[in-house]
Design a protein around this motif. Sequence first.
Motif, PDB file in Angstrom:
ATOM      1  N   ASN A   1      27.485  41.378  46.746  1.00  0.00           N
ATOM      2  CA  ASN A   1      28.011  40.081  46.313  1.00  0.00           C
ATOM      3  C   ASN A   1      27.572  38.955  47.232  1.00  0.00           C
ATOM      4  O   ASN A   1      27.289  37.843  46.765  1.00  0.00           O
TER       5      ASN A   1
ATOM      6  N   GLY B   1      25.367  36.006  45.911  1.00  0.00           N
ATOM      7  CA  GLY B   1      25.915  34.668  46.117  1.00  0.00           C
ATOM      8  C   GLY B   1      24.963  33.779  46.891  1.00  0.00           C
ATOM      9  O   GLY B   1      24.795  32.593  46.568  1.00  0.00           O
TER      10      GLY B   1
ATOM     11  N   ALA C   1      31.822  32.332  43.141  1.00  0.00           N
ATOM     12  CA  ALA C   1      32.469  33.490  42.507  1.00  0.00           C
ATOM     13  C   ALA C   1      32.083  34.768  43.238  1.00  0.00           C
ATOM     14  O   ALA C   1      32.936  35.630  43.505  1.00  0.00           O
ATOM     15  N   CYS C   2      30.798  34.897  43.572  1.00  0.00           N
ATOM     16  CA  CYS C   2      30.367  36.076  44.344  1.00  0.00           C
ATOM     17  C   CYS C   2      30.977  36.064  45.737  1.00  0.00           C
ATOM     18  O   CYS C   2      31.414  37.109  46.249  1.00  0.00           O
TER      19      CYS C   2
ATOM     20  N   THR D   1      33.807  34.613  46.829  1.00  0.00           N
ATOM     21  CA  THR D   1      35.249  34.889  46.834  1.00  0.00           C
ATOM     22  C   THR D   1      35.530  36.366  46.551  1.00  0.00           C
ATOM     23  O   THR D   1      36.457  36.943  47.122  1.00  0.00           O
ATOM     24  N   PHE D   2      34.713  37.002  45.698  1.00  0.00           N
ATOM     25  CA  PHE D   2      34.897  38.432  45.470  1.00  0.00           C
ATOM     26  C   PHE D   2      34.604  39.224  46.740  1.00  0.00           C
ATOM     27  O   PHE D   2      35.320  40.185  47.070  1.00  0.00           O
TER      28      PHE D   2
ATOM     29  N   PHE E   1      41.878  35.974  46.195  1.00  0.00           N
ATOM     30  CA  PHE E   1      40.433  35.759  46.117  1.00  0.00           C
ATOM     31  C   PHE E   1      39.810  36.556  44.971  1.00  0.00           C
ATOM     32  O   PHE E   1      38.915  36.056  44.279  1.00  0.00           O
ATOM     33  N   LEU E   2      40.275  37.775  44.769  1.00  0.00           N
ATOM     34  CA  LEU E   2      39.727  38.599  43.682  1.00  0.00           C
ATOM     35  C   LEU E   2      40.047  38.002  42.311  1.00  0.00           C
ATOM     36  O   LEU E   2      39.251  38.110  41.373  1.00  0.00           O
TER      37      LEU E   2
ATOM     38  N   SER F   1      37.744  34.822  41.708  1.00  0.00           N
ATOM     39  CA  SER F   1      36.321  35.069  41.451  1.00  0.00           C
ATOM     40  C   SER F   1      35.945  34.956  39.971  1.00  0.00           C
ATOM     41  O   SER F   1      35.040  34.180  39.627  1.00  0.00           O
TER      42      SER F   1
ATOM     43  N   SER G   1      41.949  39.261  34.967  1.00  0.00           N
ATOM     44  CA  SER G   1      40.507  39.310  34.755  1.00  0.00           C
ATOM     45  C   SER G   1      40.171  39.560  33.288  1.00  0.00           C
ATOM     46  O   SER G   1      39.211  38.990  32.753  1.00  0.00           O
TER      47      SER G   1
END
Length: 397
Positions: free
Chosen positions: A18, A22, A44-45, A47-48, A74-75, A78, A134
């Motif tokens: 990620n 990112g 998004a990458c 934060t994942f 954070f998940l 994302s 999600s």
Amino acid sequence: MGFSIHLPTLMILSITINLMIGGLLWAIYYLRGRQYYFLLWALACGTFAIGSLLAGLRVMVDAPWITVFGAHAFLGLSPLLLLGGLQRFLKGATRSTRRFRRISRVAFAGYLLALLITFQMDPLSPRLLTALFSVVVFSVAIYCLAAPALKPALPRHMLQVLFTLHGVLMVAQCLAIAAGWLNTSQTHTDTVLRLILVNHILLATATALVLPLLAFTRSELRLRALAEKDGLTELLNRRSFFLEGNRIFEKASLNLQPMAVLMLDLDHFKQINDRWGHAAGDQALQSIARTLENELRGNDIIGRIGGEEFAIVLLLSEDENLQAVTHRLLNAITREGAIINGMALNLTASIGSIERAKRHRSFADLMLEADTALYSAKDGGRNRAKFGEVTLPPETA
């Protein structure tokens, strides 16, 4: 032989992939004129990766506010950032995008509130909540991509499939968590969740690669349109019209299919510009273009090849009458161009037309004869069509 997946290795792999993707998306954002959706996809990458890192610290740090609440915050953020970038890509910086941001903030605030209430109750509750959140986000993303007008279609469909698989994985995670609550073997539940994480890594990688593909191919389509289309009327420009005309001519000659070329010139265009201004002249040309598109078929070729000069390639059927087609076009131009945006422009046009015959050796031969017929129509009084030696006055109501 038992099946074992080393969780720390998975976490390190997920974080590394990620961060790499990112970084790639951020570099694209920086190099492509800071297109904001690339930044959102990069975030998004990122934060994942942060969420995965915080969740991985759980085995070393006894701080649920960081390793559970912070990690799942954070998940959950994302996929929302991914959706925000997609919305920005599809709509641009518009009012609907600003409304979407407000709705997203409210949804994320609700997610954080539910997470705050549940994260200390059961270790699997935050995972269930994040998975459900999600699923909702990916469902919205699939809906956003459903517009058939969104081009190109291939990367759009690829993203829809990937988002669907993401959603299926999240549902599977919810089912695995529910099975754990029903006193199924915890070891079995952990194995299923680790398998889901493996597939998520693969899907996240594929998604991050398809997102730039969608953006780049759309940019390619726009550049091609700029190269092939006339900027004012959105018809084919002169170069593209001749390329298409030559292609149709070769095909019609090979298959012995009837075809015709029409040259059309807007009458007294200079007077329109002098009396109403160049903006009115532009509107007149746009009106002619839309009228031609409405009156002709989708497989007919229409181009603007000069200032107020248009050309058309028609593939004719055996029972189709070229004279009737030219009559219809003349009458439609007169009808639609009488008043445009409150201005009495009273548009008329002259048409020169020619049907392909054995004497025509090239598309240029057809264009030359159609151009000659056009000048005969203009010399004959305008607002008429000339086909060979036959002069066709416009029909009267």
